[in-house]
Write a protein that holds these residues in place. Structure first.
Motif, short mmCIF file in Angstrom:
data_model
loop_
_atom_site.label_atom_id
_atom_site.label_comp_id
_atom_site.label_asym_id
_atom_site.label_seq_id
_atom_site.Cartn_x
_atom_site.Cartn_y
_atom_site.Cartn_z
N LEU A 107 63.19 -14.93 -46.83
CA LEU A 107 64.52 -15.36 -46.39
C LEU A 107 65.35 -15.65 -47.63
CD1 LEU A 107 63.83 -17.95 -43.51
CD2 LEU A 107 64.59 -15.59 -43.25
N CYS A 108 66.66 -15.52 -47.53
CA CYS A 108 67.53 -15.90 -48.65
C CYS A 108 67.97 -17.35 -48.50
CB CYS A 108 68.73 -14.96 -48.74
SG CYS A 108 69.97 -15.24 -47.47
N TYR A 167 73.02 -14.49 -39.77
CA TYR A 167 74.04 -14.21 -40.79
C TYR A 167 74.26 -12.70 -40.99
CZ TYR A 167 74.04 -19.21 -42.04
OH TYR A 167 74.15 -20.57 -42.03
N CYS A 168 73.48 -12.06 -41.85
CA CYS A 168 73.91 -10.72 -42.25
C CYS A 168 73.15 -9.59 -41.55
CB CYS A 168 73.84 -10.57 -43.76
SG CYS A 168 72.23 -10.09 -44.39
N VAL A 181 71.04 -7.48 -42.57
CA VAL A 181 69.63 -7.18 -42.88
C VAL A 181 68.80 -7.47 -41.63
CG1 VAL A 181 67.64 -7.73 -44.35
CG2 VAL A 181 69.93 -7.71 -45.34
N GLY A 182 69.17 -8.55 -40.91
CA GLY A 182 68.50 -8.84 -39.63
C GLY A 182 67.11 -9.42 -39.79
N CYS A 183 66.96 -10.37 -40.71
CA CYS A 183 65.62 -10.93 -40.97
C CYS A 183 65.08 -11.68 -39.75
CB CYS A 183 65.69 -11.90 -42.14
SG CYS A 183 66.17 -11.10 -43.68
N HIS A 227 73.35 -8.89 -49.15
CA HIS A 227 72.13 -8.56 -48.40
C HIS A 227 70.93 -8.94 -49.25
CE1 HIS A 227 75.24 -5.76 -46.75
NE2 HIS A 227 74.70 -6.14 -45.62
N PRO A 228 70.76 -10.24 -49.54
CA PRO A 228 69.81 -10.66 -50.58
C PRO A 228 68.36 -10.23 -50.33
CG PRO A 228 71.24 -12.49 -49.94
CD PRO A 228 71.49 -11.38 -48.97
N VAL A 229 67.91 -10.29 -49.09
CA VAL A 229 66.50 -9.95 -48.85
C VAL A 229 66.27 -8.45 -49.07
CG1 VAL A 229 64.74 -9.78 -47.04
CG2 VAL A 229 65.98 -11.93 -47.41
N CYS A 251 67.74 -14.24 -38.00
CA CYS A 251 68.77 -14.95 -38.73
C CYS A 251 70.14 -14.49 -38.22
CB CYS A 251 68.63 -14.65 -40.22
SG CYS A 251 69.99 -15.28 -41.22
N LYS A 284 70.69 -18.67 -47.54
CA LYS A 284 71.39 -18.97 -46.28
C LYS A 284 70.38 -19.08 -45.13
CE LYS A 284 74.28 -15.40 -46.51
NZ LYS A 284 74.26 -14.80 -47.87
N GLY A 285 69.52 -18.08 -45.03
CA GLY A 285 68.56 -18.06 -43.92
C GLY A 285 67.61 -19.25 -43.97
FE1 SF4 Z 1 69.74 -13.99 -43.13
FE2 SF4 Z 1 69.60 -13.78 -45.76
FE3 SF4 Z 1 68.12 -12.20 -44.20
FE4 SF4 Z 1 70.73 -11.82 -44.37
S1 SF4 Z 1 69.26 -11.58 -46.03
S2 SF4 Z 1 69.51 -11.85 -42.48
S3 SF4 Z 1 71.48 -13.92 -44.56
S4 SF4 Z 1 67.95 -14.43 -44.39
#
Ligand code: SF4
Length: 741
Positions: free
Chosen positions: A47-48, A15-16, A18-20, A186-188, A13, A50-51
């Motif tokens: 995934l959150c 975005y953030c 966390v690096g999912c 950092h939702p996940v 991902c 956004k992801g």
């Molecule tokens: Fe992407 Fe959400 Fe995971 Fe952050 S927590 S890397 S935004 S999916």
């Protein structure tokens, strides 16, 4: 059947931090779906919001609206940019840059790049600035994100390396979350914390944050400290630990230096004094100190060795970093870990969360104005010589020794006319930098502004003399490093979009290499052959790997082939078959004497404290479903379901006393400018505090500075005051007044 086959590409991902891991489903040249990668250690399939909506942002119909597809050039600022061919654009840029370097020297050029770039992109940018041009004027938006964490890790532990890992959440008995709204930013990772808490309800969660965020709703103990008073709080906790005999004297003696000075300093940080400045109760301070120290209930209050302590993990982010005392805040929290031996064991350690997906990769290649590749120091002649040799510079060619201009300094220098050319890549300083009036003066005054960017909607594009269209998520190949030092491959699922004439965006590393080779022909030679002999990101990666040999982040064993099978945490030296989840387990630190160092810095209030004229402390920050300046998330209507419009939140009683109704427009004014926004009551805020999301720019919010300049959203108000060590600006604290319109 004529159904086209579905292809799945493993990537991450964008975005953030966390690096999912994501699985990108594509059909032909179109991304049709995104799923969490069940095999990625950062997210195990989660995934959150956004992801999980990424594929919609890559829809060709969306791309047609927002993407830059062709190089474009303006004859003069304010005129409409005209398309040109790639070779024309690159030749023009090389001529202009070479002319400026020849006339004014290399320090007349500034590179402002991004934690959204991949490690390979970062590497070639850094080599171009420091190796080819000979300037350290290269900084990134990561300066606004984690430079305080970098400075504090180096100061205390000896190297810029987060010592813990996500799995430590499953081992921690106390989670100390400071200045981080993990639930939104950092939702996940927050899901992982929720799961750990559900499985082990005895795990204690402390949240220290001026805002009672969604993260605070999970806390067993919430500490609503006054904005900017974190150092006071940390010293106060250490004072209590010392008084109660909760510090680990053996660990301090065997593995650290500098404790005597710190012990003396914190003597005056009594519970009464700290409670008063931080706005907290002495009882809560006492509870927090006991939980942090890991003293089991019922045990006598004597010095306990670390092996018998319950482990404590700290998670922290911009609340500590974006501050004029950011390095002190980070270091004083690390002090607590060292004082209680809460480091180097499962579930224990200080753990900074990175905002962006690859701020870590940028740090690793040395892509900041004060760093050199692979955690080397600019000021160290041996380190410079090592890099000059690795880059095969001509004998006698030294790398520049003095630190370059950091983000705020770079735009100030351009506004003053010292920096003549700005090359901006993958970031939007005309919205995201503090004190927008200065930033816009800089962009206006610079003789040459090159903007390398995927999105035409970025506000900074308006100032570009030359626009270079770049590829983006789903189209790029390379690597990123997430918050826990874990390196993942980023992969292309589809080719980049194309303009009607068949041209299209290029990869960031490719643009740098193409332009650098042209510059090599126009500037005095610094090497025999080209410094940029790469045809693919893997070749760049391999050179970067070699630069880490023998360093604390040694990844000489980590080839693309190994990364094909699974992401890996550094260090990963040659000969090893697995990465390193946790650092400093042997109690040895990468300092000259192998000991960690305590930092004895006194508490300092924020640079711009509240006053009678500006009585509110304004904090800015992320919303759950938006990302940065919204160039990607802003294309999806569904992501506005959570918070639909820019707004200001304040305490209901403050609203009532000012005679404000929910939704009423107010003027928010700082010493630099003003904004008009609807005000909404929020129980997250305490008295005399307010919050404005950071995502909306001038297209969305009308604002004027005192000079009448059109401003870009909330950063028309924020201060560029920065931490003296980290040079990270204080985006988390601006004094404002709020009046009905
Ligand atoms: Fe992407 Fe959400 Fe995971 Fe952050 S927590 S890397 S935004 S999916």
């Amino acid at each position: 059947s004529n159904t086209l086959p579905l292809r799945t590409t493993r990537s991450t991902c964008p975005y953030c931090g966390v690096g999912c891991g994501v699985l990108i489903d594509s059909v032909s040249e179109r991304i049709v779906g995104v799923r969490g990668d069940p095999d990625h250690p950062a997210n195990r399939g989660r995934l959150c919001t956004k992801g999980s909506t990424l594929h919609h942002t890559a829809d060709p119909a969306v791309a047609a609206q927002v993407r830059l597809l062709q190089p474009m050039r303006r004859d003069r600022r304010g005129s409409a940019p005209q398309p040109l061919r790639w070779d024309q654009a690159l030749d023009w840029a090389a001529n202009r840059l070479a002319e400026i370097v020849c006339r004014h020297g290399p320090d007349a050029v500034g590179f402002y790049i991004s934690g959204q770039l991949l490690t390979e992109d970062y590497y070639v940018f850094n080599k171009l600035a420091k190796g080819l041009l000979g300037t350290n004027n290269i900084d990134t938006n990561s300066r606004l994100c984690m430079s305080s964490a970098v400075a504090a890790y180096k100061l205390t532990l000896g190297a810029d390396a987060p010592p813990a890992c996500y799995a430590d959440i499953d081992h921690a008995h106390c989670l100390f979350i400071a200045g981080s709204n993990t639930a939104w930013a950092h939702p996940v990772l927050f899901r992982r914390i929720e799961t750990a808490k559900a499985r082990r309800p005895e795990m204690r969660i402390i949240v220290a944050d001026p805002r009672r965020t969604d993260t605070a709703s999970l806390a067993d103990l919430y500490l609503p400290l006054q904005p900017g008073t974190d150092v006071m709080l940390f010293h106060g906790l250490l004072h209590i630990m010392l008084t109660e005999g909760w510090v680990d004297s053996t660990y301090i003696e065997q593995h650290t230096t500098g404790f005597t000075e710190l012990r003396q300093l914190v003597q005056s940080y009594t519970p009464a004094a700290v409670a008063q400045v931080c706005g907290l109760s002495p009882d809560n301070l006492y509870t927090a100190a006991r939980w942090f120290a890991g003293v089991p209930d019922g045990k006598p209050a004597t010095s306990l060795p670390s092996a018998q302590r319950l482990p404590t993990l700290s998670l922290y982010c911009q609340g500590l970093n974006q501050s004029s005392s950011g390095t002190d805040k980070n270091a004083c929290l690390i002090n607590l870990h060292l004082a209680c031996g809460q480091i180097g064991r499962p579930g224990a350690g200080p753990f900074s969360l990175t905002g962006q997906p690859n701020a870590m990769g940028g740090r690793e290649v040395g892509g900041l104005a004060n760093l050199l590749s692979a955690h080397r120091d600019l000021s160290n002649p041996a380190h410079r010589a090592e890099m000059a040799a690795l880059w095969q510079l001509l004998p006698g060619t030294d790398l520049p020794a003095l630190p370059g201009k950091t983000a705020v300094e770079m735009f100030e220098a351009a506004a003053d006319g010292q920096i003549k050319a700005l090359w901006i890549a993958c970031t939007n300083p005309a919205q995201s930098m503090p004190d927008q009036a200065t930033v816009r003066r800089a962009l206006q005054r610079a003789e040459l502004v090159i903007v390398q960017e995927a999105f035409a909607t970025s506000a900074t594009c308006d100032w570009a003399d030359l626009l270079l269209p770049a590829t983006t998520w789903g189209e790029k190949e390379g690597t990123v490093t997430n918050s826990e030092r874990c390196i993942s491959r980023v992969r292309a699922a589809v080719p980049p979009p194309r303009a009607a004439d068949g041209t299209g965006p290029r990869h960031d590393w490719r643009i740098v290499v193409d332009l650098a080779r042209r510059l090599e022909q126009r500037l005095p030679r610094r090497s025999h052959g080209t410094l940029f002999p790469y045809d693919n990101p893997q070749a760049i990666w391999n050179e970067h790997r070699e630069s880490t040999r023998g360093r604390d982040l040694d990844i000489t064993g980590l080839s693309y082939t190994i990364l094909e099978t699974a992401p890996q945490q550094w260090p990963f030296p040659e000969g090893r078959s697995t990465g390193t989840p946790r650092l400093y387990e042997d109690g040895r630190f990468p300092t000259a004497d192998g000991r960690a160092r305590f930092v004895a810095s006194p508490y300092r209030p924020p640079a711009e404290d509240r006053s009678a004229r500006y009585p509110y402390a304004m904090t800015t920050g992320r919303l759950r479903d938006q990302w940065h300046g919204m160039s990607r998330t802003g294309t999806l209507g569904t992501l506005f379901g959570h918070i639909p419009e820019p707004q200001l939140w304040m305490h209901p009683q403050d609203m009532a006393e000012s005679g404000l109704k929910p939704g009423q427009l107010v003027r928010v004014q700082s010493a630099r400018g003003s904004l008009v926004l609807p005000a909404h009551p929020s129980h997250e805020l305490h008295r005399r505090q307010c919050f404005v999301p950071m995502h909306w720019g001038s297209e969305h919010i009308g604002g004027r500075s005192d000079e009448g300049t059109a401003l870009a959203g909330v950063n028309g108000l924020t201060t560029s005051a920065f931490c003296p060590q980290a040079k990270q600006p204080e985006l988390k604290h601006t004094a404002v007044r709020i009046d009905p319109v």
